[in-house]
Design an enzyme around this catalytic site. Structure first.
Site, PDB file in Angstrom:
ATOM      1  CB  VAL A  80      -0.948  -0.019   1.218  1.00  0.00           C
ATOM      2  CG1 VAL A  80      -1.663   1.308   1.367  1.00  0.00           C
ATOM      3  CG2 VAL A  80      -1.941  -1.167   1.056  1.00  0.00           C
ATOM      4  CD  GLU A 171      11.646 -12.771  23.754  1.00  0.00           C
ATOM      5  OE1 GLU A 171      10.575 -12.957  24.329  1.00  0.00           O
ATOM      6  OE2 GLU A 171      11.717 -12.393  22.574  1.00  0.00           O
ATOM      7  CG  ASP A 300       2.465  -3.190  17.396  1.00  0.00           C
ATOM      8  OD1 ASP A 300       1.742  -3.435  18.365  1.00  0.00           O
ATOM      9  OD2 ASP A 300       3.538  -3.794  17.163  1.00  0.00           O
ATOM     10  CB  ALA A 314       0.613 -10.740  20.035  1.00  0.00           C
TER      11      ALA A 314
HETATM   12  C1  LIG Z   1      10.835  -9.615  17.840  1.00  0.00           C
HETATM   13  C2  LIG Z   1       9.473  -9.361  18.429  1.00  0.00           C
HETATM   14  C3  LIG Z   1       9.064 -10.101  19.531  1.00  0.00           C
HETATM   15  C4  LIG Z   1       7.804  -9.892  20.066  1.00  0.00           C
HETATM   16  N1  LIG Z   1       7.427 -10.650  21.146  1.00  0.00           N
HETATM   17  C5  LIG Z   1       6.180 -10.518  21.630  1.00  0.00           C
HETATM   18  C6  LIG Z   1       5.717 -11.349  22.677  1.00  0.00           C
HETATM   19  O1  LIG Z   1       6.464 -12.215  23.189  1.00  0.00           O
HETATM   20  N2  LIG Z   1       4.429 -11.199  23.109  1.00  0.00           N
HETATM   21  C7  LIG Z   1       3.595 -10.272  22.553  1.00  0.00           C
HETATM   22  O2  LIG Z   1       2.434 -10.199  22.942  1.00  0.00           O
HETATM   23  N3  LIG Z   1       4.003  -9.444  21.576  1.00  0.00           N
HETATM   24  C8  LIG Z   1       5.258  -9.547  21.093  1.00  0.00           C
HETATM   25  N4  LIG Z   1       5.690  -8.722  20.076  1.00  0.00           N
HETATM   26  C9  LIG Z   1       4.803  -7.661  19.604  1.00  0.00           C
HETATM   27  C10 LIG Z   1       3.755  -8.189  18.627  1.00  0.00           C
HETATM   28  O3  LIG Z   1       4.346  -9.056  17.686  1.00  0.00           O
HETATM   29  C11 LIG Z   1       3.106  -6.995  17.948  1.00  0.00           C
HETATM   30  O4  LIG Z   1       2.499  -6.199  18.938  1.00  0.00           O
HETATM   31  C12 LIG Z   1       2.061  -7.439  16.942  1.00  0.00           C
HETATM   32  O5  LIG Z   1       2.658  -8.146  15.886  1.00  0.00           O
HETATM   33  C13 LIG Z   1       1.315  -6.228  16.383  1.00  0.00           C
HETATM   34  O6  LIG Z   1       0.360  -6.688  15.477  1.00  0.00           O
HETATM   35  P1  LIG Z   1      -0.097  -5.768  14.278  1.00  0.00           P
HETATM   36  O7  LIG Z   1      -1.226  -6.499  13.623  1.00  0.00           O
HETATM   37  O8  LIG Z   1      -0.335  -4.389  14.754  1.00  0.00           O
HETATM   38  O9  LIG Z   1       1.165  -5.663  13.304  1.00  0.00           O
HETATM   39  P2  LIG Z   1       2.064  -6.768  12.654  1.00  0.00           P
HETATM   40  O10 LIG Z   1       1.861  -8.105  13.282  1.00  0.00           O
HETATM   41  O11 LIG Z   1       3.443  -6.201  12.635  1.00  0.00           O
HETATM   42  O12 LIG Z   1       1.532  -6.869  11.144  1.00  0.00           O
HETATM   43  C14 LIG Z   1       1.593  -5.777  10.250  1.00  0.00           C
HETATM   44  C15 LIG Z   1       1.390  -6.328   8.850  1.00  0.00           C
HETATM   45  O13 LIG Z   1       1.218  -5.242   7.969  1.00  0.00           O
HETATM   46  C16 LIG Z   1       1.927  -5.475   6.782  1.00  0.00           C
HETATM   47  N5  LIG Z   1       2.230  -4.172   6.172  1.00  0.00           N
HETATM   48  C17 LIG Z   1       2.934  -3.158   6.719  1.00  0.00           C
HETATM   49  N6  LIG Z   1       3.014  -2.114   5.868  1.00  0.00           N
HETATM   50  C18 LIG Z   1       2.349  -2.485   4.749  1.00  0.00           C
HETATM   51  C19 LIG Z   1       2.074  -1.848   3.519  1.00  0.00           C
HETATM   52  N7  LIG Z   1       2.511  -0.606   3.244  1.00  0.00           N
HETATM   53  N8  LIG Z   1       1.370  -2.521   2.589  1.00  0.00           N
HETATM   54  C20 LIG Z   1       0.923  -3.772   2.820  1.00  0.00           C
HETATM   55  N9  LIG Z   1       1.158  -4.434   3.983  1.00  0.00           N
HETATM   56  C21 LIG Z   1       1.850  -3.790   4.930  1.00  0.00           C
HETATM   57  C22 LIG Z   1       3.153  -6.231   7.233  1.00  0.00           C
HETATM   58  O14 LIG Z   1       3.714  -6.980   6.160  1.00  0.00           O
HETATM   59  C23 LIG Z   1       2.592  -7.120   8.343  1.00  0.00           C
HETATM   60  O15 LIG Z   1       2.170  -8.366   7.842  1.00  0.00           O
HETATM   61  C24 LIG Z   1       6.944  -8.905  19.518  1.00  0.00           C
HETATM   62  C25 LIG Z   1       7.370  -8.158  18.417  1.00  0.00           C
HETATM   63  C26 LIG Z   1       8.611  -8.392  17.867  1.00  0.00           C
HETATM   64  C27 LIG Z   1       9.062  -7.583  16.662  1.00  0.00           C
END
Ligand SMILES: Cc1cc2nc3c(=O)[nH]c(=O)nc-3n(C[C@H](O)[C@H](O)[C@H](O)COP(=O)(O)OP(=O)(O)OC[C@H]3O[C@@H](n4cnc5c(N)ncnc54)[C@H](O)[C@@H]3O)c2cc1C
Length: 419
Positions: A80, A171, A300, A314
């Site tokens: 996007v 971690e 997020d 998450a």
């Molecule tokens: C290394 C790591 C460890 C973590 N450990 C934990 C844990 O132990 N416990 C916990 O609860 N949380 C943990 N988290 C946090 C958790 O993973 C996030 O809070 C969660 O993934 C947020 O979900 P989301 O749907 O907002 O975004 P995300 O899961 O990041 O998904 C965003 C999606 O949007 C897509 N996207 C982005 N920009 C575009 C675009 N321009 N066009 C099309 N698609 C796009 C991406 O490809 C991705 O698939 C961790 C995060 C990380 C990075």
């Protein structure tokens, strides 16, 4: 509603986007999920890919496969670029997609606090590509140390710096220490991998500030027992390919991992609406964007103005996704709308490696081996596919009894990492 069906476009198939899409599976709406990647990534286990305990396919699944049973849902792999709220269209790198309701679930990225040039030398951990890059750098550092003739260079190659003492930094530090002190301990002849220096640097006064001081102190002590040097109240001034500059001197290191900050996706910029300092879009009590009641921002990349402090985890992302799915389903079916979104914090978990984790669920606390067992069960339970639950459980068990790391292959070495 060109053909009579309400069109819902969800951008991002992370935790929040998938939760929203699943909530709409038994409705009459037409759902389009757009993601720039073809897979949903279980980020909480990425550090295990980065430290060669799991393979990428153990922690990521094709989005099409995850949503294959939802006949009302189309998955598009596209990036996007912009949103036209007047015309109600999402502009991607390949096509323009119309919507009646739009859900932005595009997550967050690393923040280098204005020093994006550090990204090259200090990768963060967010995507599968990051995890395999970090894994490659860690494994190559040991290989190059085995070849090094100069003692200082060998020590630099065997120094691993992790910047940021939150959950990911802790971690990674714990897992790298286990790679060096256990998995690789007997595999080299010219170097002793157990002499590797693993340094965790945190700018704040203590690591894991989300936990109460007693648990954060427990985590610090456990890391030190595992051979990690913990430097809190230490600010990194700059990074380069040979190490980091700290307030009180230089630390030579070959591998630097960035776990210090996040910035939201540019959702607020696409919509041209207000956001907080981390770039998260301001949303109202129903997670919609003020002035655009048919546009929702979740996970997020959102900040709920009347509920500050919802953590970027998450569980929060999933709760927001489910809420918005229910709300849109109610809208489309002309049913009464659900009450405003309320985040429920169930607790905090963090692992520090084999046998050690910290769990805090309200007044209930667990640490050490029991904490680790609890952490493992929770993470396996939350893995989406039954097959992967089994693979992860088996891999962990095998690694646990044998100290092996199964995914230690170095592949796709770019020329810059060969020398
Ligand atoms: C290394 C790591 C460890 C973590 N450990 C934990 C844990 O132990 N416990 C916990 O609860 N949380 C943990 N988290 C946090 C958790 O993973 C996030 O809070 C969660 O993934 C947020 O979900 P989301 O749907 O907002 O975004 P995300 O899961 O990041 O998904 C965003 C999606 O949007 C897509 N996207 C982005 N920009 C575009 C675009 N321009 N066009 C099309 N698609 C796009 C991406 O490809 C991705 O698939 C961790 C995060 C990380 C990075």
């Amino acid at each position: 509603m060109l053909d009579g069906r309400t069109k819902v476009v969800i951008i991002g198939a992370g935790f929040s986007g998938i939760a929203a899409a699943k909530e709409l599976r038994h409705t009459s709406v037409e759902v389009t999920v757009i993601d720039r990647q073809n897979h949903h990534c279980f980020q909480p286990l990425l550090y295990q890919v980065a430290t060669a305990a799991l393979s990428p396919a153990d922690v990521a699944w094709p989005i099409r496969h995850v949503l294959r049973k939802q006949k009302n849902t189309t998955v598009l792999m596209a990036e996007v670029r912009a949103i036209d709220t007047a015309q109600r269209r999402v502009e991607t790198d390949s096509l323009s997609v119309p919507y009646d309701f739009l859900v932005l679930a595009t997550g967050a990225a690393h923040s280098y606090f204005g020093h994006d040039e550090w990204a090259e030398v200090a990768p963060g951990l967010k995507r599968i590509e990051d995890a395999t890059l970090i894994r490659r750098r860690i494994l190559i550092a040991f290989e190059r140390a085995e070849l090094a003739m100069d003692a200082a260079e060998r020590q630099r190659l065997l120094t691993f710096v992790i910047v940021g003492g939150g959950a990911t930094g802790v971690e990674m530090a714990g897992a790298i220490s286990e790679v060096a002190r256990q998995s690789l301990a007997r595999d080299f002849r010219r170097i002793d991998p157990t002499t590797a220096r693993i340094v965790l640097i945190e700018a704040g006064p203590r690591i894991m500030p989300a936990f109460p001081p007693n648990l954060s102190d427990y985590i610090r002590r456990t890391l030190i027992k595992k051979g990690v040097e913990v430097m809190s109240a230490t600010r990194v001034l700059s990074c380069d390919e040979h190490g980091v500059d700290l307030e009180h001197g230089r630390l030579d290191a070959d591998t630097i991992i960035w776990a210090a900050g996040v910035v939201a996706s540019p959702a607020a910029h696409w919509l041209d609406v207000r956001h907080d300092r981390a770039g998260r879009t301001n949303v109202g009590a129903d997670l919609s964007v003020p002035a655009h009641p048919n546009v929702f921002v979740i996970g997020d990349t959102a900040t709920v103005v009347d509920q500050p402090g919802i953590p970027g985890i998450a569980a929060a992302a999933k709760q927001m996704g489910r809420y918005v799915g229910r709300l849109i389903a109610a809208h489309a079916a002309h049913r009464p709308l659900p009450p405003p979104f309320r985040y429920r914090h169930r607790g905090d978990l963090a692992t520090i490696g084999r046998q050690a984790a910290v769990v805090k669920l309200g007044w209930f606390e667990l640490r050490g081996f029991l904490g680790w067992l609890f952490w493992s069960v929770v993470h396996i339970y939350f893995l989406i596919e039954a097959r992967d639950r089994f693979i992860v459980a088996f891999t962990w068990f095998w690694e646990y009894v044998t100290f092996q790391r199964g995914a230690r292959l170095i592949t796709q070495v770019p020329p810059t990492e060969r020398s």
